[in-house]
Scaffold this motif. Structure first.
Motif, PDB file in Angstrom:
ATOM      1  N   LYS A 283       0.845  -1.190   0.000  1.00  0.00           N
ATOM      2  CA  LYS A 283       0.000   0.000   0.000  1.00  0.00           C
ATOM      3  C   LYS A 283       0.881   1.241   0.000  1.00  0.00           C
ATOM      4  N   ASP A 284       0.538   2.221  -0.798  1.00  0.00           N
ATOM      5  CA  ASP A 284       1.355   3.430  -0.926  1.00  0.00           C
ATOM      6  C   ASP A 284       1.089   4.366   0.249  1.00  0.00           C
ATOM      7  N   GLN A 285       2.061   4.463   1.172  1.00  0.00           N
ATOM      8  CA  GLN A 285       1.949   5.358   2.316  1.00  0.00           C
ATOM      9  C   GLN A 285       3.355   5.710   2.798  1.00  0.00           C
ATOM     10  N   PRO A 286       3.521   6.832   3.521  1.00  0.00           N
ATOM     11  CA  PRO A 286       4.853   7.263   3.958  1.00  0.00           C
ATOM     12  C   PRO A 286       5.554   6.190   4.793  1.00  0.00           C
ATOM     13  N   GLY A 287       6.840   5.956   4.501  1.00  0.00           N
ATOM     14  CA  GLY A 287       7.647   5.020   5.267  1.00  0.00           C
ATOM     15  C   GLY A 287       7.357   3.561   5.001  1.00  0.00           C
ATOM     16  N   ILE A 288       6.617   3.262   3.929  1.00  0.00           N
ATOM     17  CA  ILE A 288       6.166   1.888   3.710  1.00  0.00           C
ATOM     18  C   ILE A 288       7.321   0.943   3.392  1.00  0.00           C
ATOM     19  N   LEU A 289       8.361   1.436   2.688  1.00  0.00           N
ATOM     20  CA  LEU A 289       9.475   0.545   2.358  1.00  0.00           C
ATOM     21  C   LEU A 289      10.208   0.097   3.621  1.00  0.00           C
ATOM     22  N   TYR A 290      10.350   1.004   4.572  1.00  0.00           N
ATOM     23  CA  TYR A 290      10.975   0.631   5.845  1.00  0.00           C
ATOM     24  C   TYR A 290      10.122  -0.390   6.577  1.00  0.00           C
ATOM     25  N   ARG A 291       8.813  -0.144   6.659  1.00  0.00           N
ATOM     26  CA  ARG A 291       7.936  -1.061   7.387  1.00  0.00           C
ATOM     27  C   ARG A 291       7.813  -2.411   6.680  1.00  0.00           C
ATOM     28  N   MET A 292       8.034  -2.430   5.373  1.00  0.00           N
ATOM     29  CA  MET A 292       8.000  -3.677   4.614  1.00  0.00           C
ATOM     30  C   MET A 292       9.129  -4.619   5.047  1.00  0.00           C
ATOM     31  N   LEU A 293      10.277  -4.053   5.372  1.00  0.00           N
ATOM     32  CA  LEU A 293      11.438  -4.873   5.733  1.00  0.00           C
ATOM     33  C   LEU A 293      11.559  -5.107   7.234  1.00  0.00           C
ATOM     34  N   GLU A 294      10.903  -4.273   8.018  1.00  0.00           N
ATOM     35  CA  GLU A 294      11.049  -4.364   9.476  1.00  0.00           C
ATOM     36  C   GLU A 294      10.651  -5.723  10.056  1.00  0.00           C
ATOM     37  N   PRO A 295       9.567  -6.378   9.602  1.00  0.00           N
ATOM     38  CA  PRO A 295       9.214  -7.679  10.178  1.00  0.00           C
ATOM     39  C   PRO A 295      10.326  -8.718  10.076  1.00  0.00           C
ATOM     40  N   PHE A 296      11.157  -8.610   9.058  1.00  0.00           N
ATOM     41  CA  PHE A 296      12.256  -9.557   8.890  1.00  0.00           C
ATOM     42  C   PHE A 296      13.477  -9.115   9.692  1.00  0.00           C
ATOM     43  N   SER A 297      13.729  -7.808   9.706  1.00  0.00           N
ATOM     44  CA  SER A 297      14.893  -7.291  10.418  1.00  0.00           C
ATOM     45  C   SER A 297      14.823  -7.579  11.916  1.00  0.00           C
ATOM     46  N   LYS A 298      13.670  -7.331  12.535  1.00  0.00           N
ATOM     47  CA  LYS A 298      13.585  -7.502  13.990  1.00  0.00           C
ATOM     48  C   LYS A 298      13.619  -8.974  14.406  1.00  0.00           C
ATOM     49  N   ARG A 299      13.382  -9.885  13.461  1.00  0.00           N
ATOM     50  CA  ARG A 299      13.483 -11.325  13.759  1.00  0.00           C
ATOM     51  C   ARG A 299      14.798 -11.908  13.259  1.00  0.00           C
ATOM     52  N   GLU A 300      15.683 -11.029  12.768  1.00  0.00           N
ATOM     53  CA  GLU A 300      17.008 -11.426  12.273  1.00  0.00           C
ATOM     54  C   GLU A 300      16.909 -12.477  11.171  1.00  0.00           C
ATOM     55  N   ILE A 301      15.943 -12.281  10.284  1.00  0.00           N
ATOM     56  CA  ILE A 301      15.773 -13.165   9.126  1.00  0.00           C
ATOM     57  C   ILE A 301      16.545 -12.570   7.956  1.00  0.00           C
ATOM     58  N   ASN A 302      17.391 -13.388   7.341  1.00  0.00           N
ATOM     59  CA  ASN A 302      18.223 -12.896   6.247  1.00  0.00           C
ATOM     60  C   ASN A 302      17.441 -12.838   4.947  1.00  0.00           C
ATOM     61  N   LEU A 303      17.461 -11.693   4.276  1.00  0.00           N
ATOM     62  CA  LEU A 303      16.864 -11.520   2.957  1.00  0.00           C
ATOM     63  C   LEU A 303      17.982 -11.638   1.924  1.00  0.00           C
ATOM     64  N   SER A 304      17.890 -12.627   1.046  1.00  0.00           N
ATOM     65  CA  SER A 304      18.963 -12.855   0.083  1.00  0.00           C
ATOM     66  C   SER A 304      18.753 -12.099  -1.220  1.00  0.00           C
ATOM     67  N   LYS A 305      17.505 -11.616  -1.458  1.00  0.00           N
ATOM     68  CA  LYS A 305      17.259 -10.870  -2.693  1.00  0.00           C
ATOM     69  C   LYS A 305      15.968 -10.082  -2.588  1.00  0.00           C
ATOM     70  N   ILE A 306      15.974  -8.890  -3.172  1.00  0.00           N
ATOM     71  CA  ILE A 306      14.744  -8.119  -3.339  1.00  0.00           C
ATOM     72  C   ILE A 306      14.753  -7.521  -4.738  1.00  0.00           C
ATOM     73  N   GLU A 307      13.638  -7.653  -5.426  1.00  0.00           N
ATOM     74  CA  GLU A 307      13.523  -7.197  -6.810  1.00  0.00           C
ATOM     75  C   GLU A 307      12.145  -6.589  -7.000  1.00  0.00           C
TER      76      GLU A 307
END
Length: 357
Positions: A283-307
């Motif tokens: 959904k298009d809203q301020p800060g959405i790209l940060y919030r998109m990645l936060e669920p993985f970051s706070k659980r220390e889940i490694n993201l190997s690719k984003i496209e």
């Protein structure tokens, strides 16, 4: 060494070979029983995690002198032949024969599989979706040239799942009918190999026109028909089409790999070293790209690719593709994906599957 000693050693090899043959048939008999058990339980007969476990167990247990790197190749063919006893292993791939996708399919499924060449990536998805082939092999990205957009776009429309990934080292060979560089008046190949060999071509064939064609295999066919054409294709293509190698390994980057995906209708079971692929629109809203990645970051889940890919039906809106280390059934990943859904207009799990070596 005397002739008697040599004869005795050869007889010992023959005896061992007879024993190996007997063991192979014993193994095949057990495989047939496994196939019957799976049929009664409606289970998949191709299980990538099981194959990986076999390779890793045998490699770890190998005392030598048989080379460990050869174990996977030998048992790849044993497993391929065994699977063919359960039911014909039909696999659709981007043809014709001799393409790198053909080589990837052979690497994954072996010589006993029934490999079915298709003219396009959408045709591969169609064959699998309609049940004419249980599995398909499609290219998804190259380490030098980036993603294969046609494959990502197909996941927007398809409900098929990723079952496995294949990493194939890519070496490009220049070939022709005569094998002489001086005879080459045009160089033909798929656009990606031409791009991956551009520096070598500029240095060695600076005045020779480059011609884009649909596949490396088609380029080999054209070189077979016209001796003034030089084709850039795989070493396998040179063998299949009876061409002479002019120069081997002409790619500019020797660390050149292409990643392929095995697509099917189901998600395989855990292997212990898995990857999960997602596709979603946020959904298009301020800060959405940060919030998109936060669920993985706070659980220390490694993201190997984003496209990201543009949506075809809406201007200036994008689909994101995400690769995560782990299986969708792992609790941290399940929780992270559940949280991510709150920020998405839609989210689709494309599959959890064993990571390629």
């Amino acid at each position: 060494m005397t002739a008697d000693n040599l004869s005795a050693l050869r007889q010992a090899i023959d005896d061992i070979d007879d024993h190996i043959l007997d063991l192979l048939n014993q193994r095949a008999s057990v495989v047939v029983e496994v196939g019957k058990a799976k049929a009664g339980q409606s289970k998949d007969f191709y299980v990538p995690s099981r194959e990986r476990a076999i390779y890793e167990r045998l490699t770890a247990a190998n005392p030598g002198p048989f080379p460990s790197e050869a174990i996977r190749k030998v048992f790849r063919e044993i497993i391929s032949a065994s699977l063919s006893l359960e039911q014909p292993m039909k696999v659709a791939f981007l043809g014709p024969q001799g393409t790198f996708t053909h080589a990837a399919a052979m690497q994954q499924f072996g010589f006993s599989a029934q490999l079915m060449p298709q003219k396009s990536i959408p045709a591969i998805f169609e064959e699998v979706a309609r049940g004419r082939a249980p599995y398909g092999v499609v290219p998804v990205e190259n380490s030098t040239e980036g993603v294969v957009s046609h494959t990502l776009d197909m996941f927007m429309e398809s409900e098929l799942k990723i079952n496995a990934e294949i990493m194939l080292g890519i070496s490009h060979f220049l070939m022709s009918r005569s094998g002489r560089m001086t005879d080459i008046k045009k160089v033909v190949s798929h656009p990606q190999p031409l791009a991956q060999c551009r520096k070598w071509l500029e240095e060695n064939l600076p005045d020779v026109p480059l011609v884009d064609v649909g596949s490396t295999a088609l380029a080999a066919q054209m070189a077979l028909e016209d001796e003034s054409f030089g084709a850039i294709a795989s070493e396998m293509a040179a063998t299949l089409y009876g061409l002479q190698v002019v120069k081997e390994r002409i790619e500019d980057n020797p660390n050149n790999f292409t990643r392929f995906l095995v697509i099917g209708t189901n998600t395989p079971e855990r292997s212990g070293r898995d990857k999960t692929s997602l596709m979603f629109n946020i959904k298009d809203q301020p800060g959405i790209l940060y919030r998109m990645l936060e669920p993985f970051s706070k659980r220390e889940i490694n993201l190997s690719k984003i496209e990201s890919r543009p949506m075809k039906k809406k201007a200036w809106e994008y689909i994101f593709f995400l690769d995560i280390e782990g299986h969708i059934d792992d609790e941290p990943i399940t929780a992270a994906v559940t949280e991510l859904r709150d920020y998405c207009q839609f989210l689709k799990v494309l599959g959890s599957y064993p990571r390629a070596r």
